[in-house]
Scaffold this active site. Structure first.
Site, PDB file in Angstrom:
ATOM      1  N   ARG A  21       0.833  -1.200   0.000  1.00  0.00           N
ATOM      2  CA  ARG A  21       0.000   0.000   0.000  1.00  0.00           C
ATOM      3  C   ARG A  21       0.870   1.254   0.000  1.00  0.00           C
ATOM      4  O   ARG A  21       2.070   1.189   0.230  1.00  0.00           O
ATOM      5  CB  ARG A  21      -0.921   0.002   1.227  1.00  0.00           C
ATOM      6  N   HIS A  43      -0.818   1.741  16.111  1.00  0.00           N
ATOM      7  CA  HIS A  43      -1.079   0.537  16.927  1.00  0.00           C
ATOM      8  C   HIS A  43      -0.025   0.381  18.027  1.00  0.00           C
ATOM      9  O   HIS A  43       0.573  -0.688  18.205  1.00  0.00           O
ATOM     10  CB  HIS A  43      -1.124  -0.709  16.045  1.00  0.00           C
ATOM     11  N   ASP A  58      -3.073  -6.506  15.408  1.00  0.00           N
ATOM     12  CA  ASP A  58      -2.391  -5.215  15.453  1.00  0.00           C
ATOM     13  C   ASP A  58      -2.422  -4.612  16.849  1.00  0.00           C
ATOM     14  O   ASP A  58      -1.540  -3.833  17.222  1.00  0.00           O
ATOM     15  CB  ASP A  58      -3.048  -4.226  14.480  1.00  0.00           C
ATOM     16  N   GLU A  93      -5.837   5.099  13.604  1.00  0.00           N
ATOM     17  CA  GLU A  93      -6.798   4.222  14.280  1.00  0.00           C
ATOM     18  C   GLU A  93      -7.482   4.853  15.485  1.00  0.00           C
ATOM     19  O   GLU A  93      -8.444   4.288  16.011  1.00  0.00           O
ATOM     20  CB  GLU A  93      -6.132   2.900  14.691  1.00  0.00           C
ATOM     21  N   TYR A 143      -1.045   4.659  10.487  1.00  0.00           N
ATOM     22  CA  TYR A 143      -1.434   3.715  11.533  1.00  0.00           C
ATOM     23  C   TYR A 143      -0.245   3.526  12.470  1.00  0.00           C
ATOM     24  O   TYR A 143       0.904   3.432  12.017  1.00  0.00           O
ATOM     25  CB  TYR A 143      -1.820   2.356  10.940  1.00  0.00           C
ATOM     26  N   LYS A 152       1.490   1.953   7.174  1.00  0.00           N
ATOM     27  CA  LYS A 152       1.789   1.127   8.346  1.00  0.00           C
ATOM     28  C   LYS A 152       2.661   1.872   9.342  1.00  0.00           C
ATOM     29  O   LYS A 152       3.273   2.885   9.038  1.00  0.00           O
ATOM     30  CB  LYS A 152       2.470  -0.177   7.929  1.00  0.00           C
TER      31      LYS A 152
END
Length: 369
Positions: free
Chosen positions: A15, A96, A270, A118, A94, A75
């Protein structure tokens, strides 16, 4: 503002933080966009597509990190990337962090301001930047679960939907939120015997109304989960507490009672995973076996379908990227309390209470206004 888009370096992650259409929107608004060469190749976009949209191409990730005021990724930054971040720089991706102390400490050490997709919140309390990937992961969970159930892949050897005269597989979905609902929809579509477990009676009523007799609903208790898991062919973990570590709903003792060749798919990995036997895996080696039960715990599931995932993600993130670029992160957060909830790290401190609590680290409140 200078906006940087580095190429993702996590294993089998294809991605990209912005597509050319998003670059054009930002450039037309007066911003500069620097994209690392090859960043979009995994979803069919060459450097020339980005250049046509107005981006400048950088050959190295170091050049992107060194020049950008705002870094847009997909990510969580790997440690090598954290080391390239600096004070005064904003990272939007993101994170996490609740399940990753090493990354949290590396981000804190960088001095950068890190805003997590998130934990950005919409006015209705939903998570608009997590939702598109939850949709993808929920739908994928049934695909990978069905594949893992095939005998050649170590599974029990059952077809999810069965055939006339042969019972379908039993699928248990833990969590009736976005990912759980999409998992249930796919499993029902394949004619499996599907049960969704949730602790919200309101949500169970909604699911019952949506699916009718095609779906069973069960209120979440340890006893109910224990009974359902024992007989299940496929269990999908789809629980979420925003920013916090996922609760361990399936214990190691429960896994021992499952039939050999049954499958666990942990969408919540995650955030640390919702099965006690879960540990992070990659697309290169997605599964492992504990007590005869196959575990699929890939931490970037949507990365397997990067074109679909990137378009879905950037549809949701672009308005926030524009707000950060147009106003700077302080004013953007002051203007939007939901975006302010995305702030996880600033000036060496953890600024999200659930993350700090999960890691056992100091929490420093930040007020954007």
């Amino acid at each position: 503002m200078k906006i940087g888009v580095p190429k993702e370096i996590k294993i089998h992650e294809y991605r990209v933080g912005l597509i050319p259409a998003g670059v054009r929107e930002l450039v037309d608004s007066g911003h500069q966009v620097l994209v690392q060469s090859g960043a979009g190749a995994g979803i069919g976009f060459e450097d020339s597509h980005y250049q046509s949209a107005g981006a400048t191409i950088a050959q190295r990730a170091q050049d992107v990190f060194a020049s950008a005021d705002l870094v847009v990724k997909v990510k969580e930054p790997q440690i090598a990337e954290c080391q390239q971040l600096r004070s005064g720089q904003t990272l939007f991706t993101y994170l996490h962090l609740a399940a990753d102390r090493e990354q949290a400490q590396a981000l804190m050490a960088s001095g950068a301001t890190a805003i997590a997709y998130e934990t950005v919140t919409a006015p209705d309390g939903s998570l608009p930047l997590l939702t598109p990937m939850s949709e993808v992961a929920g739908r994928m969970s049934v695909q990978v679960g069905a594949n893992s159930l095939q005998k050649a892949n170590g599974g029990f050897g059952v077809l999810l939907g069965g055939v006339p005269g042969v019972a379908p597989a039993k699928v248990v979905v833990l969590g009736g939120g976005v990912s759980g609902t999409h998992a249930a929809e796919m499993a029902v579509g394949l004619r499996a015997d599907v049960t969704v477990v949730d602790r919200s009676v309101k949500r169970l009523r909604e699911l019952s109304s949506i699916f009718g007799s095609q779906l069973k609903t069960v209120y979440s208790t340890a006893h109910a989960i224990e009974e359902l898991v024992r007989d299940a062919d496929l269990v999908i973990g789809a629980v979420l507490i925003a920013g916090a570590a996922a609760p361990k709903l399936v214990t190691r003792a429960m896994v021992k009672t499952m039939k050999p060749g049954a499958v666990l798919v942990d969408i919540a990995i995650d955030q640390g995973g919702c099965f006690e036997t879960s540990r992070p895996t990659t697309h290169a080696e997605p599964t492992y076996v504990v007590d005869g039960v196959i575990h699929y715990c890939v931490t970037n599931m949507p990365g397997a379908v990067p074109r679909t995932s990137t378009f879905a993600l950037t549809n949701a993130t672009l308005p926030y990227v524009r707000a950060l670029a147009d106003h700077g992160w302080r004013k953007a957060l002051a203007n939007d309390p939901g975006l302010a909830r995305g702030l996880n790290v600033h000036a060496g401190e953890l600024t999200h209470e659930a993350v700090a609590s999960a890691l056992g680290l100091h929490f420093q409140a930040f007020h954007a206004a």
